[in-house]
Motif scaffolding. Sequence first.
Motif, PDB file in Angstrom:
ATOM      1  N   ILE A 176       8.650  -3.375   4.356  1.00  0.00           N
ATOM      2  CA  ILE A 176       9.007  -1.978   4.105  1.00  0.00           C
ATOM      3  C   ILE A 176       8.045  -1.098   4.889  1.00  0.00           C
ATOM      4  O   ILE A 176       6.837  -1.326   4.920  1.00  0.00           O
ATOM      5  CB  ILE A 176       8.991  -1.633   2.608  1.00  0.00           C
ATOM      6  CG1 ILE A 176       9.580  -0.234   2.391  1.00  0.00           C
ATOM      7  CG2 ILE A 176       7.600  -1.773   1.990  1.00  0.00           C
ATOM      8  CD1 ILE A 176      10.072   0.035   1.003  1.00  0.00           C
ATOM      9  N   ALA A 230       4.405  -6.263   1.573  1.00  0.00           N
ATOM     10  CA  ALA A 230       4.316  -5.040   0.767  1.00  0.00           C
ATOM     11  C   ALA A 230       2.910  -4.465   0.907  1.00  0.00           C
ATOM     12  O   ALA A 230       2.019  -4.754   0.110  1.00  0.00           O
ATOM     13  CB  ALA A 230       4.647  -5.335  -0.696  1.00  0.00           C
ATOM     14  N   GLU A 232      10.470   4.225  -1.888  1.00  0.00           N
ATOM     15  CA  GLU A 232      10.169   2.832  -1.558  1.00  0.00           C
ATOM     16  C   GLU A 232      10.329   1.942  -2.781  1.00  0.00           C
ATOM     17  O   GLU A 232      10.843   0.824  -2.697  1.00  0.00           O
ATOM     18  CB  GLU A 232       8.744   2.711  -1.012  1.00  0.00           C
ATOM     19  CG  GLU A 232       8.526   3.333   0.343  1.00  0.00           C
ATOM     20  CD  GLU A 232       7.087   3.188   0.805  1.00  0.00           C
ATOM     21  OE1 GLU A 232       6.464   2.149   0.503  1.00  0.00           O
ATOM     22  OE2 GLU A 232       6.565   4.110   1.461  1.00  0.00           O
ATOM     23  N   HIS A 233       9.870   2.433  -3.928  1.00  0.00           N
ATOM     24  CA  HIS A 233       9.917   1.631  -5.153  1.00  0.00           C
ATOM     25  C   HIS A 233      11.347   1.370  -5.617  1.00  0.00           C
ATOM     26  O   HIS A 233      11.590   0.429  -6.374  1.00  0.00           O
ATOM     27  CB  HIS A 233       9.121   2.321  -6.259  1.00  0.00           C
ATOM     28  CG  HIS A 233       7.653   2.378  -5.975  1.00  0.00           C
ATOM     29  ND1 HIS A 233       6.790   3.199  -6.668  1.00  0.00           N
ATOM     30  CD2 HIS A 233       6.888   1.710  -5.062  1.00  0.00           C
ATOM     31  CE1 HIS A 233       5.567   3.033  -6.193  1.00  0.00           C
ATOM     32  NE2 HIS A 233       5.602   2.136  -5.229  1.00  0.00           N
ATOM     33  N   CYS A 240      11.979   6.011   4.353  1.00  0.00           N
ATOM     34  CA  CYS A 240      11.435   4.660   4.433  1.00  0.00           C
ATOM     35  C   CYS A 240      12.548   3.688   4.823  1.00  0.00           C
ATOM     36  O   CYS A 240      13.734   3.979   4.673  1.00  0.00           O
ATOM     37  CB  CYS A 240      10.806   4.244   3.104  1.00  0.00           C
ATOM     38  SG  CYS A 240      11.858   4.480   1.647  1.00  0.00           S
ATOM     39  N   SER A 289       1.706  -1.535  -4.989  1.00  0.00           N
ATOM     40  CA  SER A 289       2.658  -0.820  -5.842  1.00  0.00           C
ATOM     41  C   SER A 289       4.093  -1.253  -5.549  1.00  0.00           C
ATOM     42  O   SER A 289       4.910  -1.359  -6.481  1.00  0.00           O
ATOM     43  CB  SER A 289       2.506   0.696  -5.686  1.00  0.00           C
ATOM     44  OG  SER A 289       2.915   1.131  -4.399  1.00  0.00           O
ATOM     45  N   ASN A 290       4.423  -1.523  -4.298  1.00  0.00           N
ATOM     46  CA  ASN A 290       5.759  -2.034  -3.999  1.00  0.00           C
ATOM     47  C   ASN A 290       5.944  -3.441  -4.546  1.00  0.00           C
ATOM     48  O   ASN A 290       7.047  -3.805  -4.980  1.00  0.00           O
ATOM     49  CB  ASN A 290       6.011  -2.008  -2.486  1.00  0.00           C
ATOM     50  CG  ASN A 290       6.604  -0.694  -2.018  1.00  0.00           C
ATOM     51  OD1 ASN A 290       7.620  -0.246  -2.536  1.00  0.00           O
ATOM     52  ND2 ASN A 290       5.966  -0.067  -1.040  1.00  0.00           N
ATOM     53  N   LEU A 299       7.024   7.280  -1.186  1.00  0.00           N
ATOM     54  CA  LEU A 299       6.657   6.092  -1.956  1.00  0.00           C
ATOM     55  C   LEU A 299       7.561   5.906  -3.172  1.00  0.00           C
ATOM     56  O   LEU A 299       7.934   4.772  -3.511  1.00  0.00           O
ATOM     57  CB  LEU A 299       5.196   6.182  -2.400  1.00  0.00           C
ATOM     58  CG  LEU A 299       4.636   4.954  -3.122  1.00  0.00           C
ATOM     59  CD1 LEU A 299       4.665   3.726  -2.228  1.00  0.00           C
ATOM     60  CD2 LEU A 299       3.218   5.229  -3.608  1.00  0.00           C
ATOM     61  N   TYR A 306      13.062  -1.026  -1.970  1.00  0.00           N
ATOM     62  CA  TYR A 306      12.668  -2.408  -1.679  1.00  0.00           C
ATOM     63  C   TYR A 306      13.318  -3.399  -2.649  1.00  0.00           C
ATOM     64  O   TYR A 306      13.880  -4.423  -2.215  1.00  0.00           O
ATOM     65  CB  TYR A 306      11.152  -2.532  -1.686  1.00  0.00           C
ATOM     66  CG  TYR A 306      10.600  -3.579  -0.740  1.00  0.00           C
ATOM     67  CD1 TYR A 306      11.418  -4.394   0.036  1.00  0.00           C
ATOM     68  CD2 TYR A 306       9.224  -3.741  -0.597  1.00  0.00           C
ATOM     69  CE1 TYR A 306      10.898  -5.333   0.915  1.00  0.00           C
ATOM     70  CE2 TYR A 306       8.690  -4.677   0.278  1.00  0.00           C
ATOM     71  CZ  TYR A 306       9.534  -5.472   1.026  1.00  0.00           C
ATOM     72  OH  TYR A 306       9.009  -6.399   1.884  1.00  0.00           O
TER      73      TYR A 306
END
Length: 213
Positions: A107, A86, A173-174, A134, A12-13, A170, A177
Motif C-alpha cells: 500500500i 505495510a 488506507e485502513h 492511496c 497501523s495498516n 491513512l 488494504y
Amino acid sequence: MRTAVLVSGRGSNMQALVADARDPTHPADIALVASNDPSAEGLKWAKQNGIAVAGVDHRIHASREDFERALHLTLGLHRIEFICLAGFMRLLTPWFVNQWSGRIINIHPALLPSYRGLQTHARALADGVKIHGCTVHYVVPAMDEGPIIAQAAVPVLDADTPTTLGARVLAQEHLLYPHALRLVAGGGLRIEGNRTLGARGARDTDDLVVPPL
C-alpha cells in the motif's frame, strides 16, 4: 491463504488487516507478522494479539540480499503463501521480488502512478492537486510500480498540511488494504499486462472513496 504482513514500525495498516481477517469467512489467514526491526511496535502488538512474529534484523547482515535470504527462509519456515507490505521501509531487491512474483502486494500513500517514493503528501500539496489518496498494488522490482489492485481518494482542502492530509489518507488506507486483500485472496482478480481485472467484490463500498468537495 497463509499471509505474512511485513512492517517496520507500529503497523497501523497491519492492525487493520488483522482485524478484517478475523472474520471467519475471510479468504486469508494472517499467520505471521515480520519486521526488519526486532524492536518494532508492530511486533509487540501482534504478539499480544496471538499472532506469530519474527524479527529479522537487516543491520546484522552484510548485504540487502543476505538479509532478504534470511527473511525468505523465515517465511518458508512459517509456510507463508502471500505477503502484504505495510509500512515496510526496506527496498526489496529483484531477487526477493521475483521469488514472490504475483504473491506480494503493497500500500502506497498516493494515487499511483503519481508521487512514487517518499514525502507524498507534501509533494501533492506543493503541486496544488485537488485529489489525493492511496493505492494497493502488486509489487514488482521497480519501486512503487506494478498492477494496481485498488485505490481510494480524498479531497485536498485549502487548509491542509502534510499532517492533516496524511491523516485523512491513512483513514482510507485502513479501509482499502483489507478490501484489496480480500479481492486478491478470494481469487477475484486476474492480471493482464499492467492491469488487474475482475469482480469488484462484495466489500467494494462507497465508503472507500471520498468525493471532492
